[in-house]
Design a protein around this motif. Structure first.
Motif, short mmCIF file in Angstrom:
data_model
loop_
_atom_site.label_atom_id
_atom_site.label_comp_id
_atom_site.label_asym_id
_atom_site.label_seq_id
_atom_site.Cartn_x
_atom_site.Cartn_y
_atom_site.Cartn_z
N LYS A 65 92.44 -47.44 58.72
CA LYS A 65 92.50 -48.79 59.30
C LYS A 65 93.88 -49.41 59.10
N ILE A 66 94.47 -49.17 57.94
CA ILE A 66 95.84 -49.65 57.70
C ILE A 66 96.78 -49.07 58.75
N GLN A 67 96.68 -47.77 58.96
CA GLN A 67 97.56 -47.11 59.93
C GLN A 67 97.31 -47.61 61.35
N GLU A 68 96.04 -47.86 61.69
CA GLU A 68 95.69 -48.33 63.03
C GLU A 68 96.32 -49.70 63.32
N LEU A 69 96.23 -50.62 62.35
CA LEU A 69 96.82 -51.94 62.55
C LEU A 69 98.33 -51.86 62.70
N ILE A 70 98.96 -51.05 61.86
CA ILE A 70 100.42 -50.91 61.96
C ILE A 70 100.81 -50.32 63.31
N ASN A 71 100.07 -49.30 63.74
CA ASN A 71 100.38 -48.64 65.01
C ASN A 71 100.28 -49.57 66.20
N ILE A 72 99.19 -50.32 66.27
CA ILE A 72 98.95 -51.17 67.44
C ILE A 72 99.75 -52.46 67.38
N ASN A 73 99.78 -53.10 66.22
CA ASN A 73 100.43 -54.41 66.13
C ASN A 73 101.94 -54.35 66.05
N LEU A 74 102.47 -53.26 65.53
CA LEU A 74 103.91 -53.21 65.29
C LEU A 74 104.60 -52.00 65.92
N THR A 75 104.09 -50.79 65.65
CA THR A 75 104.78 -49.61 66.14
C THR A 75 104.80 -49.56 67.67
N ALA A 76 103.67 -49.80 68.32
CA ALA A 76 103.61 -49.71 69.78
C ALA A 76 104.56 -50.70 70.47
N PRO A 77 104.60 -51.97 70.06
CA PRO A 77 105.58 -52.88 70.69
C PRO A 77 107.03 -52.44 70.50
N ILE A 78 107.36 -51.91 69.34
CA ILE A 78 108.72 -51.44 69.09
C ILE A 78 109.04 -50.26 70.00
N ILE A 79 108.10 -49.32 70.12
CA ILE A 79 108.32 -48.15 70.97
C ILE A 79 108.41 -48.54 72.43
N LEU A 80 107.51 -49.40 72.90
CA LEU A 80 107.55 -49.82 74.30
C LEU A 80 108.84 -50.56 74.62
N TYR A 92 97.57 -57.76 58.01
CA TYR A 92 97.76 -58.38 59.32
C TYR A 92 99.07 -59.16 59.36
N THR A 93 99.32 -59.93 58.31
CA THR A 93 100.55 -60.71 58.24
C THR A 93 101.78 -59.80 58.23
N ALA A 94 101.70 -58.70 57.53
CA ALA A 94 102.83 -57.76 57.49
C ALA A 94 103.15 -57.24 58.88
N THR A 95 102.13 -56.89 59.66
CA THR A 95 102.38 -56.35 61.00
C THR A 95 102.92 -57.43 61.93
N LYS A 96 102.34 -58.62 61.86
CA LYS A 96 102.75 -59.68 62.79
C LYS A 96 104.09 -60.30 62.40
N SER A 97 104.37 -60.42 61.12
CA SER A 97 105.68 -60.92 60.72
C SER A 97 106.75 -59.88 61.01
N GLY A 98 106.39 -58.59 60.92
CA GLY A 98 107.32 -57.55 61.33
C GLY A 98 107.65 -57.65 62.80
N LEU A 99 106.63 -57.89 63.63
CA LEU A 99 106.85 -58.05 65.07
C LEU A 99 107.71 -59.27 65.35
N ARG A 100 107.44 -60.36 64.65
CA ARG A 100 108.22 -61.59 64.84
C ARG A 100 109.69 -61.35 64.50
N ASN A 101 109.96 -60.72 63.38
CA ASN A 101 111.34 -60.50 62.98
C ASN A 101 112.03 -59.45 63.85
N PHE A 102 111.29 -58.47 64.31
CA PHE A 102 111.83 -57.52 65.28
C PHE A 102 112.29 -58.26 66.53
#
Length: 211
Positions: A76-91, A124-134
């Motif tokens: 579940k940890i990996q799933e949240l990171i993948n969808i919330n952060l990794t996928a937007p960075i890759i796209l 959740y905060t880690a993934t979304k704050s990562g997206l924000r700072n990205f």
């Protein structure tokens, strides 16, 4: 007609964004690959770009989980990171050349949780704050190329996001946002003469309801 890619298009905020874009002269191209399958995603996007230039990327797909961190499984940890952060960075990476060509726009849907530190929200905060700072950093990188990058931080929004949680927004209309509100915000950002790099959208009241 401008062309957009919107993730999370099937429901909630993503669906509302697609609807308002289609009402305003955008053609929304949908991705069939699972966001976690980065290889399939890369192949699909590269094939799509053979026949299309993209004007807008909206990274809207997201998952949430709110519980003690030691109770969250590693998958579940990996799933949240993948969808919330990794996928937007890759796209963003895959689409940057076409977005530079069209002088396009990336809009990332983060969360109010990206701006604060709430109990049981570490992952959740880690993934979304990562997206924000990205997003904020990518804007600085892309300024000379005229590609715009915007982060939206929505507060409690009445969608199926809360279906599997033990709480949800209150029924008080002043205590939650609607998906259409976020979609209207996207349209305002696109029509703004300049760049809105970040916007936080909140209801007036703070009320949640336990299930």
């Amino acid at each position: 007609m401008k062309k957009a890619i919107v993730t999370g298009f099937s429901s909630g905020i993503g669906k509302a964004i697609c609807e308002i874009l289609e009402e305003n002269n955008y053609k929304v191209l949908t991705l069939k690959s699972r966001l976690e399958d980065t290889k399939a995603l890369e192949i699909e996007v590269k094939n799509l770009l053979k026949e299309n230039d993209i004007d807008l990327l909206v990274n809207c797909a997201g998952l949430g989980i709110f519980k003690p961190h030691e109770e969250i499984s590693i998958p579940k940890i990996q799933e949240l990171i993948n969808i919330n952060l990794t996928a937007p960075i890759i796209l963003s990476s895959l689409l940057l050349r076409t977005l530079k060509k069209t002088k396009g726009h990336i809009i990332n849907i983060a969360s109010i949780e990206a701006t604060r530190h709430s109990k049981f929200s570490a992952l959740y905060t880690a993934t979304k704050s990562g997206l924000r700072n990205f997003s904020l950093t990518l804007f600085e990188e892309l300024r000379k190329s005229d590609v715009k990058v915007t982060t939206i931080n929505p507060d409690l929004t009445k969608t199926n996001f809360f279906d599997e949680f033990n709480f949800e927004p209150s029924e008080n209309k002043n205590a939650h946002l609607l998906p259409q509100t976020i979609a209207n915000t996207v349209l305002d950002i696109l029509n703004f003469d300049g760049v809105i790099t970040e916007i936080t959208v909140r209801p007036q009241r703070l009320e949640i309801k336990k299930k």
